[in-house]
Design an enzyme around this catalytic site. Structure first.
Site, mmCIF file in Angstrom:
data_model
loop_
_atom_site.group_PDB
_atom_site.id
_atom_site.type_symbol
_atom_site.label_atom_id
_atom_site.label_comp_id
_atom_site.label_asym_id
_atom_site.label_seq_id
_atom_site.Cartn_x
_atom_site.Cartn_y
_atom_site.Cartn_z
ATOM 1 N N SER A 1 0.859 -1.179 0.000
ATOM 2 C CA SER A 1 0.000 0.000 0.000
ATOM 3 C C SER A 1 0.901 1.235 0.000
ATOM 4 C CB SER A 1 -0.878 0.009 1.257
ATOM 5 O OG SER A 1 -0.062 0.303 2.378
ATOM 6 N N LYS A 2 0.252 2.380 0.044
ATOM 7 C CA LYS A 2 1.023 3.637 0.004
ATOM 8 C C LYS A 2 2.020 3.736 1.153
ATOM 9 C CE LYS A 2 -2.260 6.278 -2.600
ATOM 10 N NZ LYS A 2 -3.620 6.662 -2.345
ATOM 11 N N ARG A 3 1.719 3.036 2.235
ATOM 12 C CA ARG A 3 2.634 3.055 3.381
ATOM 13 C C ARG A 3 4.028 2.594 2.977
ATOM 14 N NH1 ARG A 3 2.292 -0.836 6.699
ATOM 15 N NH2 ARG A 3 0.749 -1.924 5.432
ATOM 16 N N GLY B 1 5.662 3.362 0.439
ATOM 17 C CA GLY B 1 6.359 4.311 -0.442
ATOM 18 C C GLY B 1 5.678 4.357 -1.792
#
Ligand code: GLU
Length: 474
Positions: free
Chosen positions: A242-244, A246
């Protein structure tokens, strides 16, 4: 695994609610490779029935990213929002055949019932008799599929075999909303059936939708395409990517100087393998990709490997091509140059160590600078009074060369080293700092060859000018 592969037609069906992420790109790549492998067709379908979250900007971004990756689709992209009448016709057919019914219960009433169930610690299950609430020819209604109350629903998956779901877990769900828009499951089935899709390859996050879709196929008497649910991509921490983790959008990787070839190669290998082979051209992928080598376990997104692949492609693609890709980045930095012999030579050198195109664009300046700046630390460490006579000697001998090529340069250096009993290690950095301003560059002979005699002498003389003379007073 039985795969019928007659007239293969696959699709990529993104919902345009953001940019193309690597997970979606991997799905697109698998479907594209599968279609191209079997000389079939690959279609693009924009699933924009969620009017609130779909944007034209996102459609443009997704199409641009697909084009950048070289994932060409056949025919014009379809847009679900332009096909509403087709879904309505299909829903009406189901009303007529008795597979579906009109439901007049309002969203507000349902919400109330949901809260009531929640307060009792239960999950709301739709009851068929609620359909009649508010029933009247003038009242708006949704259309629900009548689903079996008991028994099982079987999903045939090309990778996982038969997966059995309990029918009682699926209640009569909406296929057409009060506003005339189809729900996701209904639109997907109507589209896949009417677009003659033979194979669906998608993320296993959709597996929970598939029993509902099977019921719709059966109600409409359409054949079910062959379906493969591919495991999701995990981040390095084994959690779903996920965006977590990067950058995950294709355009972010493009902006970071990644080549589409590297991304395609990397994403193809997430969940698919071919022996130990790591590097694949697009043509090879098309030749070798089938579902036989798609695994069941989740693949981990290893950014270091992507970086490694990217540097491999930068090193191995023709320097002219890398040059073309670097030019716009240089323009952005105010360096307006053309592809010429000098740039090609520079690219050949810089691409040996570059991890991405920015590495090249960011370290090219000194080749074109009219008067370079010395990095302060490099200058004080390497441009010292003690080295000045050596630099001066080298400068003089280089200026005497009638042929300025690397062989002749080597001879000059060999002579100076021998006469002064110095190793190249002592001389290389001062020369490098004089020529480039810093301590990191390709080999000094290559740098000199690229710069040419006049520029080399100009820079060495400038360095000599800034170095104070050795203090000989004591
Ligand atoms: N539109 C769905 C998505 O973006 C894909 C639907 C499907 O592949 O069946 O996740």
């Amino acid at each position: 695994m039985t795969q019928s592969t007659k007239n293969v037609r696959t699709r990529f069906a993104p919902s345009p609610t953001g940019s193309l992420h690597v997970g979606g790109a991997r799905t697109a790549i698998f479907n594209w490779l599968f279609a191209r492998h079997f000389n079939g067709e690959f279609i693009l379908r924009i699933e924009d029935t969620d009017q609130e979250r779909s944007t034209d900007e996102s459609i443009t971004e997704i199409l641009d990213a697909m084009q950048w990756l070289g994932l060409d689709w056949d025919g014009k992209p379809f847009r679900q929002s332009e096909r509403l009448n087709i879904y309505q016709e299909h829903a009406n057919k189901l009303l007529e055949s008795g597979h579906a019914y009109k439901c007049y219960v309002t969203p507000e009433e349902l919400e109330e019932k949901r809260k009531e169930a929640q307060s009792k610690g239960e999950v709301l299950r739709y009851k068929r008799e609620w359909a009649k609430l508010n029933e009247s020819p003038n009242n708006p209604y949704a259309i629900r599929l009548q689903t079996p109350d008991e028994g099982t629903i079987e999903v045939q998956d090309l990778l996982r075999g038969t997966i059995t779901f309990d029918a009682s877990e699926v209640d009569d769900f909406i296929i057409l909303k009060r506003d005339g828009f189809p729900t996701y499951n209904f639109a997907v089935v109507v589209d896949d059936a009417t677009m003659d899709i033979t194979h669906i390859i998608r993320g296993d996050d959709h597996l929970i939708n598939t029993p509902r879709q099977v019921l719709i196929y059966n109600a409409l008497s359409y054949d079910i395409p062959q379906i493969a649910h591919v495991s999701m991509i995990l981040g390095a921490d084994n959690k779903r990517l996920s965006k977590r983790h990067g950058a995950t959008s294709v355009v972010a990787f493009k902006d970071q100087g990644y080549l589409p070839e590297a991304i395609i190669n990397f994403l193809s290998r997430l969940g698919w393998s071919y022996g130990n082979q790591e590097i694949f051209t697009k043509e090879e992928l098309i030749e070798k990709f089938t579902l036989d080598n798609v695994g069941k376990s989740a693949a981990v997104f290893n950014e270091e490997k992507l970086e490694w692949l990217n540097s491999w492609y930068i090193k191995n693609e023709p320097p002219e091509k890398i040059g073309e890709l670097v030019l716009p980045l240089l323009k952005e930095k105010g360096l307006n140059i053309d592809i010429d012999e000098k740039l090609i030579k520079i690219i050949k050198e810089l691409s040996q160590r570059a991890k991405n195109l920015l590495d090249i664009a960011d370290t090219i300046d000194y080749f074109y600078a009219d008067g370079i700046e010395f990095e302060e630390k490099a200058k004080s460490k390497f441009l010292t009074p003690a080295i000045k006579p050596v630099l001066s000697d080298i400068t003089e001998r280089l200026s005497d060369l009638s042929e300025f090529n690397t062989d002749e340069m080597h001879k000059v250096f060999d002579q100076v080293m021998e006469e002064r009993e110095l190793k190249l290690g002592k001389i290389a950095q001062p020369i490098r700092v004089s020529l480039t301003g810093g301590t990191v560059s390709p080999g000094i002979f290559e740098v000199m060859d690229i710069l040419g005699k006049d520029e080399v002498l100009k820079r060495l003389n400038k360095a000599l000018d800034v170095i104070p003379n050795e203090d000989v007073s004591n």
